[in-house]
Design an enzyme around this catalytic site. Structure first.
Site, PDB file in Angstrom:
ATOM      1  N   GLU A   1      -2.551   7.388  38.579  1.00 63.11           N
ATOM      2  CA  GLU A   1      -1.405   8.108  39.134  1.00 63.11           C
ATOM      3  C   GLU A   1      -1.246   9.514  38.566  1.00 63.11           C
ATOM      4  O   GLU A   1      -0.745  10.415  39.251  1.00 63.11           O
ATOM      5  CB  GLU A   1      -0.102   7.323  38.873  1.00 63.11           C
ATOM      6  CG  GLU A   1       0.000   6.036  39.664  1.00 63.11           C
ATOM      7  CD  GLU A   1       1.389   5.406  39.588  1.00 63.11           C
ATOM      8  OE1 GLU A   1       2.244   5.898  38.827  1.00 63.11           O
ATOM      9  OE2 GLU A   1       1.603   4.397  40.286  1.00 63.11           O
TER      10      GLU A   1
ATOM     11  N   GLU B   1      -4.682   6.490  45.574  1.00 67.10           N
ATOM     12  CA  GLU B   1      -5.168   5.764  46.740  1.00 67.10           C
ATOM     13  C   GLU B   1      -4.675   6.471  48.009  1.00 67.10           C
ATOM     14  O   GLU B   1      -3.775   7.308  47.958  1.00 67.10           O
ATOM     15  CB  GLU B   1      -4.679   4.318  46.691  1.00 67.10           C
ATOM     16  CG  GLU B   1      -5.345   3.545  45.546  1.00 67.10           C
ATOM     17  CD  GLU B   1      -4.771   2.152  45.367  1.00 67.10           C
ATOM     18  OE1 GLU B   1      -4.468   1.508  46.379  1.00 67.10           O
ATOM     19  OE2 GLU B   1      -4.642   1.714  44.213  1.00 67.10           O
TER      20      GLU B   1
ATOM     21  N   ALA C   1       3.922   3.488  36.942  1.00 69.85           N
ATOM     22  CA  ALA C   1       4.021   2.029  36.878  1.00 69.85           C
ATOM     23  C   ALA C   1       3.031   1.402  37.833  1.00 69.85           C
ATOM     24  O   ALA C   1       2.462   2.076  38.692  1.00 69.85           O
ATOM     25  CB  ALA C   1       5.444   1.597  37.242  1.00 69.85           C
TER      26      ALA C   1
ATOM     27  N   ARG D   1      10.254   5.781  48.003  1.00 76.22           N
ATOM     28  CA  ARG D   1      10.452   4.354  47.798  1.00 76.22           C
ATOM     29  C   ARG D   1      11.141   3.843  49.060  1.00 76.22           C
ATOM     30  O   ARG D   1      12.344   4.083  49.262  1.00 76.22           O
ATOM     31  CB  ARG D   1      11.302   4.108  46.550  1.00 76.22           C
ATOM     32  CG  ARG D   1      10.548   4.391  45.272  1.00 76.22           C
ATOM     33  CD  ARG D   1       9.223   3.651  45.212  1.00 76.22           C
ATOM     34  NE  ARG D   1       8.812   3.401  43.820  1.00 76.22           N
ATOM     35  CZ  ARG D   1       7.810   2.598  43.490  1.00 76.22           C
ATOM     36  NH1 ARG D   1       7.073   1.992  44.421  1.00 76.22           N
ATOM     37  NH2 ARG D   1       7.506   2.420  42.226  1.00 76.22           N
TER      38      ARG D   1
ATOM     39  N   GLU E   1      -3.383   2.263  35.623  1.00 74.64           N
ATOM     40  CA  GLU E   1      -2.375   2.867  36.502  1.00 74.64           C
ATOM     41  C   GLU E   1      -2.015   4.281  36.045  1.00 74.64           C
ATOM     42  O   GLU E   1      -1.826   5.180  36.866  1.00 74.64           O
ATOM     43  CB  GLU E   1      -1.111   1.994  36.560  1.00 74.64           C
ATOM     44  CG  GLU E   1      -1.305   0.689  37.309  1.00 74.64           C
ATOM     45  CD  GLU E   1      -1.327   0.867  38.836  1.00 74.64           C
ATOM     46  OE1 GLU E   1      -1.030   1.978  39.325  1.00 74.64           O
ATOM     47  OE2 GLU E   1      -1.657  -0.107  39.530  1.00 74.64           O
TER      48      GLU E   1
END
Lengths: 169, 169
Positions: free
Chosen positions: B86, B127, B66, B54, B82
């Site tokens: 993920e 991604e 999330a 992050r 999502e």
């Protein structure tokens, strides 16, 4: 871990926006100095919450007393100042309960949550643009209230406080 | 409640910034379309968390899976998409556990937290710029882990889930 480069793309009143370049990508970040929130418990074993208009939500929300860190200020000093200003509560025995990122995907705000045990009533000193209603909730009733709350730091802070109390007795 | 006037002062990639004029004051607001987070419980009664860099925190954080709402997308659809992207987890029985504002003082992000019970494993489809480690935690161990977490939505979401489970059995 650090970015290779960072530059400001918006300079605001409450926050700036920067673009950080990391090795293989860029990230757009809301710069924020950090904040504090306080679980203030008085001698009657009640927690004081504040209700105020939150423009982004376009309604009033019930939250822990809270405030933004000022340049160079220690979180505990901010917390004592904000609690006194918003609620008039002073004194008590203080400890840091937790610290967490509020929105770590795009914003630098780190929130420090303090517990102030045994605070004493006094006169609030609100700023001109602050319009805050105080709501006192018995600790015994907190769990039932948490599901009605709509503010992340307040839900996290109160549930962590209840966990802590259950564990330490 | 609505502002008298609003105008954009920064147009970004992830978010814009607007200034809202209310009757007697202005407010600077990070415009955000809202987001979802998922407490995904598999048939072994384990919750899947994700660990990733992050940038605003300048370190890796452990969080609920999330994602951000896309234009016109229902929160539940975003959450299912999502979670599958993920973690590869699909299926299960879904319900909305809570919705809250992450930083209602300056940002329009509303977070919807879903529970997905009985999800099944599959292949994640990350991604190009996503680098995510999956961490599975037994529900029985969650309470002990919560104090080590540093993300507000994850602390609030997991503690609300445990509350809910304690109440409904």
């Amino acid at each position: 871990m650090k970015p290779d480069e960072s530059h400001t793309v918006y300079g605001g009143k409450l926050f700036d926006v920067t673009i950080e370049r990391w090795s293989d990508h860029e990230r757009e970040i809301v710069e924020h100095p950090g904040a504090v929130a306080i679980v203030a418990v008085d001698r009657g074993d009640r927690v004081t919450l504040v209700r105020q208009l939150r423009e982004p939500a376009r309604k009033e929300l019930l939250e822990l007393p809270a405030g933004t860190l000022e340049e160079g200020e220690e979180p505990l000093a901010t917390a004592r100042r904000e609690l006194a200003e918003e609620t008039g509560l002073t004194g008590g025995s203080w400890r840091e309960l937790a610290a967490f990122w509020t929105t770590p995907g795009f914003c630098r705000e780190r929130m420090h949550v303090f517990v102030a045990d045994g605070v004493e009533p006094g006169e609030a000193r609100l700023e001109a643009d602050e319009d805050i209603e105080l709501v006192r909730v018995a600790v015994a009733d907190l769990r039932a209230h948490v599901r009605e709350l709509e503010d992340a730091k307040t839900i996290a802070g109160l549930l962590l406080y209840l966990e802590d109390r259950a564990r330490t007795g």
